[in-house]
Scaffold this motif. Structure first.
Motif, mmCIF file in Angstrom:
data_model
loop_
_atom_site.group_PDB
_atom_site.id
_atom_site.type_symbol
_atom_site.label_atom_id
_atom_site.label_comp_id
_atom_site.label_asym_id
_atom_site.label_seq_id
_atom_site.Cartn_x
_atom_site.Cartn_y
_atom_site.Cartn_z
ATOM 1 N N CYS A 112 -5.000 8.872 2.968
ATOM 2 C CA CYS A 112 -3.905 7.895 3.017
ATOM 3 C C CYS A 112 -4.237 6.850 1.968
ATOM 4 C CB CYS A 112 -3.818 7.280 4.408
ATOM 5 S SG CYS A 112 -2.419 6.172 4.650
ATOM 6 N N ARG A 113 -3.516 6.837 0.845
ATOM 7 C CA ARG A 113 -4.053 6.234 -0.364
ATOM 8 C C ARG A 113 -3.302 5.011 -0.875
ATOM 9 N NH1 ARG A 113 -1.184 8.740 -4.589
ATOM 10 N NH2 ARG A 113 -2.877 8.369 -6.060
ATOM 11 N N THR A 114 -1.997 5.057 -1.022
ATOM 12 C CA THR A 114 -1.262 3.958 -1.644
ATOM 13 C C THR A 114 0.229 4.120 -1.404
ATOM 14 O OG1 THR A 114 -0.699 2.884 -3.742
ATOM 15 C CG2 THR A 114 -1.196 5.225 -3.837
ATOM 16 N N SER A 115 0.953 3.015 -1.421
ATOM 17 C CA SER A 115 2.413 3.076 -1.282
ATOM 18 C C SER A 115 3.084 3.458 -2.590
ATOM 19 C CB SER A 115 2.956 1.729 -0.810
ATOM 20 O OG SER A 115 2.786 0.749 -1.822
ATOM 21 N N GLU A 116 2.318 3.469 -3.678
ATOM 22 C CA GLU A 116 2.844 3.775 -5.011
ATOM 23 C C GLU A 116 4.045 2.903 -5.366
ATOM 24 O OE1 GLU A 116 3.376 8.078 -5.103
ATOM 25 O OE2 GLU A 116 1.326 8.250 -5.885
ATOM 26 N N ASN A 197 -6.769 -2.741 -7.857
ATOM 27 C CA ASN A 197 -5.760 -1.786 -8.305
ATOM 28 C C ASN A 197 -4.795 -1.435 -7.180
ATOM 29 O OD1 ASN A 197 -6.525 -1.479 -11.041
ATOM 30 N ND2 ASN A 197 -8.145 -0.042 -10.491
ATOM 31 N N ALA A 198 -5.335 -1.242 -5.967
ATOM 32 C CA ALA A 198 -4.484 -0.891 -4.834
ATOM 33 C C ALA A 198 -3.551 -2.030 -4.444
ATOM 34 C CB ALA A 198 -5.351 -0.494 -3.641
ATOM 35 N N ARG A 199 -4.008 -3.273 -4.657
ATOM 36 C CA ARG A 199 -3.189 -4.435 -4.304
ATOM 37 C C ARG A 199 -2.297 -4.888 -5.460
ATOM 38 N NH1 ARG A 199 -4.844 -7.541 0.012
ATOM 39 N NH2 ARG A 199 -2.801 -8.462 -0.304
ATOM 40 N N HIS A 200 -2.211 -4.057 -6.509
ATOM 41 C CA HIS A 200 -1.327 -4.301 -7.659
ATOM 42 C C HIS A 200 -1.779 -5.490 -8.516
ATOM 43 C CE1 HIS A 200 1.161 -1.286 -5.813
ATOM 44 N NE2 HIS A 200 1.281 -2.012 -4.714
ATOM 45 N N PHE A 201 -3.109 -5.623 -8.633
ATOM 46 C CA PHE A 201 -3.720 -6.524 -9.614
ATOM 47 C C PHE A 201 -4.533 -5.636 -10.560
ATOM 48 C CE2 PHE A 201 -3.704 -8.988 -5.545
ATOM 49 C CZ PHE A 201 -2.670 -9.863 -5.869
ATOM 50 N N PRO A 202 -3.880 -4.928 -11.466
ATOM 51 C CA PRO A 202 -4.543 -3.865 -12.231
ATOM 52 C C PRO A 202 -5.718 -4.357 -13.059
ATOM 53 C CG PRO A 202 -2.392 -4.394 -13.175
ATOM 54 C CD PRO A 202 -2.466 -5.107 -11.865
ATOM 55 N N ALA A 217 -7.913 -9.721 -13.605
ATOM 56 C CA ALA A 217 -7.266 -9.313 -12.358
ATOM 57 C C ALA A 217 -7.641 -10.244 -11.212
ATOM 58 C CB ALA A 217 -7.641 -7.877 -12.026
ATOM 59 N N VAL A 218 -8.902 -10.690 -11.184
ATOM 60 C CA VAL A 218 -9.340 -11.629 -10.149
ATOM 61 C C VAL A 218 -8.604 -12.957 -10.312
ATOM 62 C CG1 VAL A 218 -11.293 -13.004 -9.296
ATOM 63 C CG2 VAL A 218 -11.582 -10.555 -9.778
ATOM 64 N N PHE A 219 -8.495 -13.446 -11.549
ATOM 65 C CA PHE A 219 -7.713 -14.663 -11.802
ATOM 66 C C PHE A 219 -6.293 -14.504 -11.256
ATOM 67 C CE2 PHE A 219 -10.630 -16.086 -15.348
ATOM 68 C CZ PHE A 219 -10.864 -17.353 -14.848
ATOM 69 N N ARG A 223 -4.620 -16.718 -8.190
ATOM 70 C CA ARG A 223 -3.399 -17.514 -8.360
ATOM 71 C C ARG A 223 -2.314 -17.064 -7.385
ATOM 72 N NH1 ARG A 223 -5.040 -17.337 -13.985
ATOM 73 N NH2 ARG A 223 -3.859 -15.413 -14.281
ATOM 74 N N TYR A 224 -2.224 -15.758 -7.166
ATOM 75 C CA TYR A 224 -1.224 -15.228 -6.235
ATOM 76 C C TYR A 224 -1.493 -15.730 -4.815
ATOM 77 C CZ TYR A 224 1.288 -11.847 -3.343
ATOM 78 O OH TYR A 224 2.097 -11.253 -2.406
ATOM 79 N N PHE A 225 -2.767 -15.751 -4.405
ATOM 80 C CA PHE A 225 -3.115 -16.160 -3.050
ATOM 81 C C PHE A 225 -3.189 -17.677 -2.890
ATOM 82 C CE2 PHE A 225 -5.290 -11.864 -3.029
ATOM 83 C CZ PHE A 225 -4.354 -11.276 -2.188
#
Length: 246
Positions: A112-116, A197-202, A217-219, A223-225
């Motif tokens: 069970c991997r990703t919503s794509e 990557n899974a949370r869409h922060f490539p 990606a961490v930045f 910022r998103y959170f």
């Protein structure tokens, strides 16, 4: 009449669920009919008769201790993680921080991997939950069920679920490492990159090196959170990245 074993029932459920597109990937609604990686594996054994949720399993970080309390054993040293050699149907493949899936035999796993990118209920692409060839995520441990109960049985007795006096090893809880820009390979960085990557922060390939793409990606995630954006993955950032699995 031949009784179906717990492992056989868990594997059959995992395969059937992967092949049924009414079930997809979701972290927001994860206990059916949609699942994320941990709830998928946990539910496979729950419906087979093992009370792993009652034993404490709720996300990847606490699955190991809970499954050990339900008659699983750690067989990591008995298998080949790089090739999958020795892995048996029903084995739980676990990375404490980021992912888990269940071996179904024939060198394959139900994953069970990703919503794509599809937030709708169900599997929009046919690949959100799928049976695929084994790969090394990398896995921290491989757990194998060694109990003798059949599928109609339950391991919820006091003897099956020890008290909280179990050893620290049995109650292993992964503690994320502080990560920042570095050229050194770190296993936790592989997990971080997979989560980003899974949370869409490539951040590109999960190669274990905290380079410029991972830092960017961490930045972006910070910022998103709405937390301090310093490009360092410390406790606050890990908490935000993992909170939807808890």
């Amino acid at each position: 009449m031949i009784e179906t074993t717990i492992v056989e029932k868990a594997v059959a459920w995992a395969i059937d669920t992967a092949n049924d597109n009414s079930h997809g990937y979701s972290q927001a609604s994860r206990w059916g009919p949609d699942y994320d990686c941990s709830s998928f594996v946990i539910t496979a054994y729950e419906q087979a008769g093992l009370k792993v949720r009652e034993a404490g399993a709720s996300y990847t970080g606490n699955m190991r201790g809970a499954f050990l309390r339900c008659d699983f054993v750690d067989v990591t040293t008995q298998v080949g993680l790089s090739s999958g050699y020795g892995i048996q149907p029903g084995d739980v493949l676990l990375n404490y921080s980021a992912h888990t899936c269940i071996a179904v035999g024939g060198g394959k796993v139900a994953n069970c991997r990703t919503s794509e990118g599809h937030p709708q209920a169900g599997d929009q692409s046919g690949n959100e939950i799928r049976v695929q060839a084994y790969w090394n995520f990398p896995w921290n441990c491989i757990l194998r069920y060694k109990g003798k109960e059949t599928a109609g049985s339950s391991s919820s007795s006091d003897s099956a679920i020890p008290s909280t006096s179990s050893t620290d090893e049995e109650n292993h809880e992964w503690k994320p490492q502080l990560l920042q820009y570095s050229n050194a390979y770190k296993t936790d960085c592989v997990a971080l990159q997979a989560i980003l990557n899974a949370r869409h922060f490539p951040c590109g390939e999960a190669d274990g090196i905290f380079g410029a793409k991972t830092q960017a990606a961490v930045f972006k995630a910070q910022r998103y959170f709405g937390i301090e954006a310093d490009g360092i993955c410390g406790p606050a950032t890990w908490e935000k990245l993992l909170e939807t699995e808890k």
